[in-house]
Enzyme design. Sequence first.
Site, mmCIF file in Angstrom:
data_model
loop_
_atom_site.group_PDB
_atom_site.id
_atom_site.type_symbol
_atom_site.label_atom_id
_atom_site.label_comp_id
_atom_site.label_asym_id
_atom_site.label_seq_id
_atom_site.Cartn_x
_atom_site.Cartn_y
_atom_site.Cartn_z
ATOM 1 N N GLU A 37 -73.022 21.686 61.086
ATOM 2 C CA GLU A 37 -72.164 22.860 61.306
ATOM 3 C C GLU A 37 -72.607 23.562 62.570
ATOM 4 O O GLU A 37 -73.796 23.846 62.746
ATOM 5 C CB GLU A 37 -72.259 23.874 60.162
ATOM 6 N N GLU A 52 -76.502 24.703 52.769
ATOM 7 C CA GLU A 52 -77.271 25.895 53.167
ATOM 8 C C GLU A 52 -78.070 26.436 51.978
ATOM 9 O O GLU A 52 -77.936 27.609 51.587
ATOM 10 C CB GLU A 52 -76.332 26.977 53.695
HETATM 11 C C1 BG6 Z 1 -71.589 28.410 56.881
HETATM 12 C C2 BG6 Z 1 -70.925 27.794 55.674
HETATM 13 O O1 BG6 Z 1 -72.401 29.443 56.463
HETATM 14 O O2 BG6 Z 1 -70.805 29.041 57.821
HETATM 15 C C3 BG6 Z 1 -69.446 27.517 55.819
HETATM 16 O O3 BG6 Z 1 -71.575 26.626 55.247
HETATM 17 C C4 BG6 Z 1 -68.804 28.664 56.583
HETATM 18 O O4 BG6 Z 1 -68.898 27.330 54.554
HETATM 19 C C5 BG6 Z 1 -69.434 28.723 57.959
HETATM 20 O O5 BG6 Z 1 -67.432 28.581 56.660
HETATM 21 C C6 BG6 Z 1 -68.844 29.770 58.889
HETATM 22 O O6 BG6 Z 1 -68.824 31.006 58.253
HETATM 23 P P1 BG6 Z 1 -67.491 31.837 58.118
HETATM 24 O O7 BG6 Z 1 -67.814 32.981 57.286
HETATM 25 O O8 BG6 Z 1 -67.110 32.210 59.503
HETATM 26 O O9 BG6 Z 1 -66.492 30.931 57.498
#
Ligand code: BG6
Length: 479
Positions: free
Chosen positions: A378, A184
């Site tokens: 993701e 990201e």
């Molecule tokens: C993304 C990141 O922004 O979102 C991850 O690359 C992160 O590392 C994921 O875990 C979800 O966000 P969060 O804050 O719910 O863990």
Amino acid sequence: MINKAKFPEGFLWGGATAANQLEGGYNEGGRGLNIADVLPGGKIRKTVRQNPNFDYTIDKETYTYPNHEAIDFYHRYKEDIALFAEMGFKTYRMSIMWSRIFPNGDELEPNEEGLQFYDNVFDELLKYNIEPVVTLSHYEMPLHLVKEYGGWRSREVVTFFERYAKTVFHRFKDKVKYWLTFNEINSGLKIPLYGLGFHIQKEEDKYQPTFQAFHHQFLASAIAVKLGHEMIPGSKIGCMLLYAPVYAYDSNPENVMYALEEKRLFNYFCGDVQVRGKYPRFINQYFKKNQIELEIHDGDLELLKEGKVDFISLSYYMSRTEKKEKSPEEHGAGNMISGIKNPFLQASDWGWEIDPTGFRISLNELYERYEVPLFVVENGLGAYDTVEEDGSIQDDYRIDYLREHIQAMKDAIEDGVEMMGYTSWGCIDLVSASTGEMSKRYGFIYVDKHDDGSGTLERKKKKSFYWYQNVIQTNGEYL
Ligand code: BG6
């Protein structure tokens, strides 16, 4: 539900994690501290990381540090990978923790124990024909580089990163073909501490140092792409963007223009440099407007051209709605990119707005602009899970979220978008990045570990485990 549209043959289905959020073993195997180790768990994490006087010390008297043990993948990776294999994963996206390989980041020689650990993990994956997709840097910069060099503000860090990339490419060249440079990367615009390794202490830090740090990361990424191509024949190296389409709140042209500006800066700036190999015209105008003068050395711009990525990987959780003038009450919650509340959307327990059509829009926007293959690395729903008396976890809400998002991805394929794969986030419960909580769960696999640090670490299959197994088995035909 049976669907007609098809995912391409060889589509890479799997799950994604990051080393700092699941490995634990924070003081084992000769590993050094990284930035995630000093961030406490719970909602206090945000306050600490925004405190201009934060000095990166660990204060166990006052706070908890869930990343230190996390879910103990460091010792349990065999059990976890066996579960991934049982779900039918074709791929697993993970990161190598830089501070396991170079504990301080600036050493000349790597830490053999760290390399050996990842060798073991890759062997285990390959035993089940699971293709590793490896992020070189996922919010886990060695703490020493943060404290002593000011993170990516310093050009010296480019050399350290080059050494790190060269080391892991050399060691794992026969085991890993797919690589991502910075997780990201555009998030550095919102939370520089995670992405760029420093935090904004003074207002004047906001522009010049931030964009200089980006320039250094772009160079480091381009070097890694070039090196990877030279050292690993057939390798594919991608950038990684946090993507959320930016909607204007209404048809007021002022709001439409504002949304466009936000979209260009947050969604396109980094991709333009990493995919097209040059700074876009709009950012040069932005630099002028904000008196930013980058220090660019001879050869830098050529290097950016030579180090263009092969594909774009992205995270998608939510869309963002924007308005030029907004009051604090209108603000939505969300990952790093929340705008104002969208009246058409429902939100998760953490206020992240759920928008599968926004996912389809995102994939179309990215493909239309760059015309390189997309890899969703993701996507998922962070939610509270309950273990029933019979030990089962009935996470239908997660299945619904994923079903709608995978359908949206299928629709995007029908729209003409070229897709390589899909790895849902946190395929096994892990520590959340923004709030350092265990209770914000994303996994198909439940881990008995709680916000207060208690729990047996036992793994349990959720209902979604069997659902996803079916999705993979039918190459997305069953949703
Ligand atoms: C993304 C990141 O922004 O979102 C991850 O690359 C992160 O590392 C994921 O875990 C979800 O966000 P969060 O804050 O719910 O863990």
